[in-house]
Write a protein that holds these residues in place. Structure first.
Motif, short mmCIF file in Angstrom:
data_model
loop_
_atom_site.label_atom_id
_atom_site.label_comp_id
_atom_site.label_asym_id
_atom_site.label_seq_id
_atom_site.Cartn_x
_atom_site.Cartn_y
_atom_site.Cartn_z
N LEU A 98 -20.71 -17.70 25.27
CA LEU A 98 -21.35 -17.09 24.10
C LEU A 98 -20.29 -16.41 23.23
O LEU A 98 -20.32 -16.52 21.99
N ASP A 99 -19.35 -15.74 23.87
CA ASP A 99 -18.26 -15.12 23.12
C ASP A 99 -17.41 -16.17 22.41
O ASP A 99 -16.97 -15.98 21.27
N ARG A 100 -17.18 -17.30 23.08
CA ARG A 100 -16.41 -18.39 22.46
C ARG A 100 -17.14 -18.95 21.25
O ARG A 100 -16.52 -19.24 20.21
N ILE A 101 -18.44 -19.10 21.34
CA ILE A 101 -19.22 -19.57 20.20
C ILE A 101 -19.11 -18.58 19.04
O ILE A 101 -18.95 -18.97 17.87
N GLY A 102 -19.20 -17.29 19.37
CA GLY A 102 -19.06 -16.27 18.32
C GLY A 102 -17.72 -16.36 17.63
O GLY A 102 -17.62 -16.26 16.40
N ASP A 103 -16.67 -16.58 18.42
CA ASP A 103 -15.33 -16.72 17.86
C ASP A 103 -15.23 -17.96 16.98
O ASP A 103 -14.60 -17.92 15.91
N ASP A 104 -15.85 -19.06 17.41
CA ASP A 104 -15.83 -20.29 16.61
C ASP A 104 -16.51 -20.09 15.27
O ASP A 104 -16.03 -20.55 14.23
N ILE A 105 -17.65 -19.40 15.27
CA ILE A 105 -18.37 -19.17 14.02
C ILE A 105 -17.57 -18.23 13.12
O ILE A 105 -17.43 -18.46 11.91
N ALA A 106 -17.00 -17.18 13.72
CA ALA A 106 -16.22 -16.23 12.92
C ALA A 106 -14.98 -16.88 12.31
O ALA A 106 -14.54 -16.49 11.22
N ALA A 107 -14.45 -17.90 12.99
CA ALA A 107 -13.25 -18.59 12.48
C ALA A 107 -13.59 -19.78 11.60
O ALA A 107 -12.68 -20.44 11.09
N GLY A 108 -14.87 -20.07 11.44
CA GLY A 108 -15.28 -21.19 10.60
C GLY A 108 -15.21 -22.54 11.27
O GLY A 108 -15.32 -23.58 10.61
N ARG A 109 -15.03 -22.58 12.60
CA ARG A 109 -14.97 -23.85 13.32
C ARG A 109 -16.35 -24.41 13.64
O ARG A 109 -16.47 -25.57 14.03
N SER A 110 -17.38 -23.58 13.52
CA SER A 110 -18.74 -23.99 13.85
C SER A 110 -19.70 -23.22 12.98
O SER A 110 -19.40 -22.11 12.51
N SER A 111 -20.86 -23.82 12.73
CA SER A 111 -21.89 -23.09 11.97
C SER A 111 -23.17 -22.91 12.79
O SER A 111 -23.98 -22.03 12.49
N ALA A 112 -23.35 -23.74 13.82
CA ALA A 112 -24.53 -23.60 14.70
C ALA A 112 -24.22 -24.27 16.03
O ALA A 112 -23.68 -25.38 16.07
N ALA A 113 -24.52 -23.58 17.13
CA ALA A 113 -24.19 -24.10 18.45
C ALA A 113 -25.30 -23.78 19.43
O ALA A 113 -26.02 -22.79 19.30
N ALA A 249 -32.20 -22.28 30.90
CA ALA A 249 -32.24 -21.43 29.71
C ALA A 249 -31.36 -22.02 28.63
O ALA A 249 -30.43 -22.78 28.90
N ALA A 250 -31.64 -21.63 27.38
CA ALA A 250 -30.85 -22.07 26.24
C ALA A 250 -30.83 -20.99 25.18
O ALA A 250 -31.80 -20.23 25.02
N VAL A 251 -29.71 -20.91 24.47
CA VAL A 251 -29.53 -19.93 23.39
C VAL A 251 -28.99 -20.66 22.17
O VAL A 251 -28.00 -21.39 22.27
N LEU A 252 -29.62 -20.46 21.03
CA LEU A 252 -29.20 -21.07 19.77
C LEU A 252 -28.51 -20.01 18.92
O LEU A 252 -29.10 -18.97 18.61
N VAL A 253 -27.25 -20.26 18.59
CA VAL A 253 -26.43 -19.33 17.81
C VAL A 253 -25.99 -20.02 16.53
O VAL A 253 -25.62 -21.20 16.54
N CYS A 254 -26.02 -19.30 15.43
CA CYS A 254 -25.54 -19.87 14.17
C CYS A 254 -24.94 -18.75 13.33
O CYS A 254 -24.94 -17.58 13.72
N SER A 255 -24.41 -19.11 12.19
CA SER A 255 -23.92 -18.09 11.27
C SER A 255 -25.10 -17.44 10.57
O SER A 255 -26.19 -18.01 10.45
N LEU A 256 -24.88 -16.22 10.10
CA LEU A 256 -25.94 -15.54 9.36
C LEU A 256 -26.32 -16.32 8.11
O LEU A 256 -27.50 -16.36 7.72
N ALA A 257 -25.34 -16.99 7.52
CA ALA A 257 -25.63 -17.79 6.31
C ALA A 257 -26.58 -18.93 6.63
O ALA A 257 -27.54 -19.18 5.88
#
Length: 498
Positions: A98-113, A249-257
């Motif tokens: 989850l932390d890695r996904i957050g880092d990817d979104i913050a760095a612009g490498r991902s928008s939804a995971a 279980a599953a968690v959907l993470v994306c950018s606020l945008a």
């Protein structure tokens, strides 16, 4: 702050198939994970948001092997070639990923995971007993198949020599040392564990996807008897994890945008502030001691420091709880009151312990609570033998500077005493435990001790020595830790004389 660089959780889903005492028809882990993933997408309130998923990260499934679980899931969800990864074994991975996904979104490498995990160990156990091959039921086997075993997962050669090769033997060593350093006798420590786990059972009874629904009193949990046999002192069965569950279980993470583009309401959005991780030496016999977790302390301090948050400001704390010593250490590390219940699910013993993916269920439940009540939460994951630690901070409001985590764990070193083999002479017990057979009799003792010149030794005993070690601790009630004994070590098999 750029909304395109702020990670938020917008959907969660968790499921179970069957329940303790109520088996369901066999379903493979991929089926359960697919259900959880679809539920998470629906939970976002925007089914179209699923089409924005550009990465799928899977926590390794142990009950059935998949060479590419994210790829199989992507096909079922009709997602076009998302980036993917599957973790190694370890209960810290849901928080770390989850932390890695957050880092990817913050760095612009991902928008939804999508972050997923699940097990069908209850079903696998039943099929194995009946002689049924899961592949004959249509379970995915190309790629994939029966679970594989890596002997390296047992522990280092020194640990194997000492017999310290499974969690049920190792975690009691930490528990007993922590109790000793906290000034608690064995009875007081057991009472602390039983009270905590009784509160856990109350939480699990209210959770619709928990494996058990019965509430147990502290007396029920602490009393050894039919249905609650002693496993390794001081842990009867109810203080051990229950891995024979079918849960996902599953968690959907994306950018606020992206969340805003898809109309996700603000009160359904949970902010991923970020986290931190740390790793202790894999070999427990090469660590500094057994009364603390340096990795846990480091991970917690780093996460709180980066977020500029004091532990007293946390509204929710969820600890990994395979054995009581883990949540005990977390509450001590955070300086929480003794009456705080560090769980939202009910823990591994009662909610269920789906091996590596348990903390995904915690993240799902924490998300629901933050949506309802607001606040700030810390979710903790633990892997190995208190080896791998990772925590993440979630909140109902954004952090002032956005994502403040770091998915890369700190690699800690230790200056442990020299490990000696073949020793004979006086030694002081650093920590110990006694494993019981299913007949209820002491079967094997496990001892870590130090010699008068400061070296460390470790090994296991036979049944007669185990009975003597247990008798010393119970007649009268006292801890053997700190006691001086005469030790003879013959290739890891110890003879003890108090």
């Amino acid at each position: 702050m750029d909304p395109a660089r702020i990670p938020v959780i917008v959907g969660v889903g968790d499921v179970r198939s069957g329940r303790a005492g109520e088996p369901a028809g066999p379903r493979e882990p991929l089926d359960l994970i697919t259900d959880a993933a679809r539920a998470a997408i629906v939970d976002s309130g925007s089914p179209a948001l699923g089409c924005r998923i550009d990465a799928i990260h899977a926590v390794k499934t142990v009950s059935w092997s998949y060479d590419d679980l994210p790829g199989l899931l992507a096909a079922r969800l009709t997602l076009p070639s998302p980036r993917s990864s599957t973790s190694p074994i370890g209960g810290h991975w849901p928080a770390a990923l989850l932390d890695r996904i957050g880092d990817d979104i913050a760095a612009g490498r991902s928008s939804a995971a999508l972050l997923v995990g699940g097990e069908a160990q209850a079903t696998m156990t039943a099929l194995r007993k009946s002689g049924t091959d899961p592949a004959s039921l249509g379970w995915e086997s190309a790629p994939g198949g029966p679970p594989a075993f890596d002997p390296a997962d047992l522990g280092s050669p020194a640990m194997q020599r000492a017999g310290l090769i499974v969690p049920t033997r190792v975690y009691p060593l930490f528990e007993n040392r922590v109790a000793h350093e906290s000034g608690l006798g064995p009875g007081e420590s057991l009472t602390e564990s039983a009270r905590m786990y009784s509160a856990f059972s109350e939480l699990a009874a209210k959770n619709p996807v928990s494996w058990t629904s019965e509430v147990y009193s502290a007396k029920d949990i602490a009393t050894v008897g039919p249905g609650n046999r002693m496993v390794c002192e001081p842990y009867p069965l109810m203080l051990n994890a229950m891995p024979f569950v079918d849960q996902a279980a599953a968690v959907l993470v994306c950018s606020l945008a992206v969340a805003r583009d898809h109309g996700v309401p603000e009160d359904r959005t949970v902010y991923l502030w970020g986290g931190a991780g740390a790793t202790d030496p894999v070999d427990i016999l090469s660590r500094n001691g057994f009364g603390t977790s340096a990795a846990m302390t480091d991970a917690v301090q780093q996460a709180l420091s980066r977020a500029a948050v004091d532990a007293s400001a946390l509204d929710i704390v969820d600890a990994y709880s395979c054995f009581p010593v883990v949540p005990k250490l977390l509450t001590r590390t955070l300086g929480l009151r003794g009456d705080v219940v560090p769980s939202v699910t009910g823990g591994h013993s009662f909610f269920g312990g789906p091996l590596n993916s348990y903390t995904l269920h915690s993240i799902a439940e924490v998300t629901r609570r933050l949506r309802e009540d607001g606040g700030t939460a810390l979710v903790h994951g633990n892997g190995g033998y208190l080896t791998y630690q990772h925590v993440v901070l979630l909140a109902s409001t954004p952090h002032p500077v956005g994502y403040v985590g770091d998915p890369e764990p700190a690699q800690l070193t230790a200056q442990a005493p020299e490990l000696v083999a073949g020793y004979e002479g006086r030694a002081g017990i650093v920590t110990s435990t006694v494993e019981y057979g299913r007949d209820g009799a002491p079967a094997t003792g496990f001892v870590v001790a130090h010699t008068p010149d400061g070296r460390r030794l470790a090994g296991h005993t036979g049944a007669e020595e185990a009975a003597a070690l247990s008798a010393f601790a119970h007649t009268p009630a006292r801890s053997p830790i700190g006691r001086s004994v005469h030790v003879t070590d013959r290739d890891g098999v110890l003879s003890l004389r108090f």
